[in-house]
Motif scaffolding. Structure first.
Motif, PDB file in Angstrom:
ATOM      1  N   SER A   1      -0.659   5.018 -12.255  1.00  0.00           N
ATOM      2  CA  SER A   1      -1.558   3.944 -11.867  1.00  0.00           C
ATOM      3  C   SER A   1      -0.853   2.966 -10.924  1.00  0.00           C
ATOM      4  N   ALA A   2      -1.636   2.361 -10.044  1.00  0.00           N
ATOM      5  CA  ALA A   2      -1.108   1.343  -9.135  1.00  0.00           C
ATOM      6  C   ALA A   2      -1.134  -0.046  -9.758  1.00  0.00           C
TER       7      ALA A   2
ATOM      8  N   ARG B   1       1.800   1.687  -3.566  1.00  0.00           N
ATOM      9  CA  ARG B   1       0.646   2.198  -4.322  1.00  0.00           C
ATOM     10  C   ARG B   1       0.452   3.695  -4.072  1.00  0.00           C
ATOM     11  N   ALA B   2       0.625   4.110  -2.824  1.00  0.00           N
ATOM     12  CA  ALA B   2       0.490   5.537  -2.495  1.00  0.00           C
ATOM     13  C   ALA B   2       1.570   6.357  -3.196  1.00  0.00           C
TER      14      ALA B   2
ATOM     15  N   GLN C   1       2.922   5.646  -6.064  1.00  0.00           N
ATOM     16  CA  GLN C   1       2.509   5.745  -7.464  1.00  0.00           C
ATOM     17  C   GLN C   1       1.478   6.869  -7.633  1.00  0.00           C
ATOM     18  N   ALA C   2       0.534   6.919  -6.724  1.00  0.00           N
ATOM     19  CA  ALA C   2      -0.503   7.949  -6.790  1.00  0.00           C
ATOM     20  C   ALA C   2       0.108   9.339  -6.666  1.00  0.00           C
ATOM     21  N   LYS C   3       1.130   9.479  -5.825  1.00  0.00           N
ATOM     22  CA  LYS C   3       1.778  10.778  -5.640  1.00  0.00           C
ATOM     23  C   LYS C   3       2.437  11.249  -6.928  1.00  0.00           C
TER      24      LYS C   3
ATOM     25  N   GLY D   1       1.194  10.517  -9.764  1.00  0.00           N
ATOM     26  CA  GLY D   1       0.128  10.589 -10.754  1.00  0.00           C
ATOM     27  C   GLY D   1       0.090   9.377 -11.652  1.00  0.00           C
TER      28      GLY D   1
ATOM     29  N   ASP E   1       0.832  -1.215   0.000  1.00  0.00           N
ATOM     30  CA  ASP E   1       0.000   0.000   0.000  1.00  0.00           C
ATOM     31  C   ASP E   1       0.862   1.259   0.000  1.00  0.00           C
TER      32      ASP E   1
END
Length: 423
Positions: free
Chosen positions: A24-25, A15-16, A18-20, A22, A12
């Motif tokens: 995809s996870a 994944r976070a 990756q989101a930061k 911009g 997780d």
């Protein structure tokens, strides 16, 4: 690449990250699944191999029909072991491919978002003010006989150039000034190759999101580098370095080549964005714990160099979505370009933590064992952009250019670059 243990224990968090950026996870999910498949394949192979070894011991003791039955089973098991070994190798390859596609985790301090979401850390100096209409570096280069764009395009195409007369002298002066500062601050000077094998390019992360900007030599497994970060990162590949030798600090000069993919229509005038340029790049190997202080040190050295050129600039903390694949955090120094009326990047410095060293198998030997090292890079001087900033910032009404005091010893003591043609 990232630490596989981190992916397994804290997916997780990845994944976070990756989101930061911009992103995809999905790549994280694929890597987690590939890791599970890999471990399952390893388990199957090892179970069959254990059975095969046990069977071998039984065959040695068996007699008659029992032995024939065991031999038949051995033959059958050998085929199963071979298939399981191939399955394990394929699963390992798939896992490695998915792992290599995950960028370094951006620092908590790095701003979230894309190219325009940077944070300004500081401004240094005041932008140049003129009581005349300032000329851009293209016009100044023509007046000084320093830059020949027409013949550059004739000989090599767009985004190529010749530096002539004082333009060539300026390049050599900048290289010598940069190398002198590097030497005085404990860096080993290096002249680095500009062609590397695929592993060096992939190991530094330049065959990922930046692959479209890389020149490949057709017919050879070789690439032209866009920065000497690439050969310097691979310099100690597959080596275990003694802890006592750290940090290792290098300052490398090399030509750099970039396709400038995606920059169509941007900076088409002049030498700010070109396909070939020379650069002095700092590169450091150290421990992860020391890398964060070293990053600040590299930034300080870049600022010191820009101060010597008497430029006005700002320092920005680059947003996560604008980081390269390998970077955990990056600071840019952007100089004020008078005729553009804005700050433009002249130097940058990145902490790549253990990302590159894991790909290139670079470790340190410590009392508690070996572990991956951290790598950092920092531009000390990208020649064309430095020339652009110097010419535009220090120009005078008659088309001459005042030479920053630190550069004068490398230009024969000259205080002013005089026009060779009429403005």
């Amino acid at each position: 690449m990232i630490d596989p243990k981190l992916l397994r224990d804290e997916p997780d968090r990845v994944r976070a990250a990756q989101a930061k950026r911009g992103l995809s996870a999905d790549v994280v999910d694929r890597a987690v699944a590939a890791d599970a498949a890999r471990r399952a394949a390893i388990g199957r192979f090892e179970a069959l191999r254990a059975e095969q070894k046990q069977l071998g011991k039984q065959v040695a003791k068996a007699q008659g029909e029992e032995k024939q039955q065991l031999l038949a089973r051995t033959k059958e098991l050998a085929a199963g072991v071979k298939a399981a070994e191939a399955e394990q190798a394929e699963a390992e390859q798939q896992w490695q491919a998915e792992l290599l596609a995950i960028p370094n985790l951006a620092a908590d301090e790095a701003p979230a978002g894309g190219e325009d979401d940077y944070t300004v850390i500081e401004h240094v100096g005041e932008p140049a003010q003129f009581d005349f209409e300032p000329r851009d570096h293209v016009e100044l280069g023509r007046i000084l006989g320093a830059i020949d764009l027409e013949r550059g395009a004739k000989v090599s195409g767009s985004r190529f150039y010749f530096l002539t007369g004082v333009g060539a002298e300026l390049e050599l002066a900048l290289v010598n000034l940069a190398m002198a500062q590097a030497r005085e601050t404990g860096f080993t000077q290096v002249i680095a190759p500009s062609m590397v094998r695929p592993r060096a390019m992939e190991g530094t992360g330049f065959l990922g999101q930046a692959a479209d900007d890389v020149y490949r030599i057709e017919g050879q497994e070789m690439y032209l580098v866009g920065t000497s970060e690439v050969p310097m990162a691979a310099y100690h590949s597959d080596e275990i370095l003694d802890a006592e030798s750290l940090p290792l600090r290098y300052a490398a000069f090399s030509p750099c080549f970039r396709k400038e993919a995606g920059s169509h229509g941007k900076d088409t005038r002049g030498i700010f964005r070109v396909h070939w340029f020379d650069k002095v790049e700092m590169f450091v190997y150290t421990t992860l714990e020391e890398s964060f202080a070293e990053h600040q040190r590299l930034l300080g050295l870049e600022k010191r160099f820009l101060d010597k050129l008497e430029l006005s600039y700002r320092v920005i903390d680059t947003a996560a979505g604008d980081l390269g694949l390998s970077a955990q955090r990056k600071f840019d120094c952007e100089a004020w370009i008078p005729t553009q009326g804005r700050y433009r990047e002249l130097t940058s410095t990145s902490n790549c933590t253990e990302f590159q060293s894991r790909r290139l198998d670079i470790r340190g030997r410590f009392p508690d064992g070996t572990k991956p090292l951290a790598t950092l890079n920092g531009t000390l001087c990208a020649i064309p952009r430095a020339i652009v900033a110097i010419l535009e910032t220090h120009q005078q009404a008659d088309g001459s250019v005042r030479v920053p005091e630190a550069l004068r010893p490398y230009l024969g003591g000259r205080e002013v670059l005089e026009p060779v043609t009429r403005p």
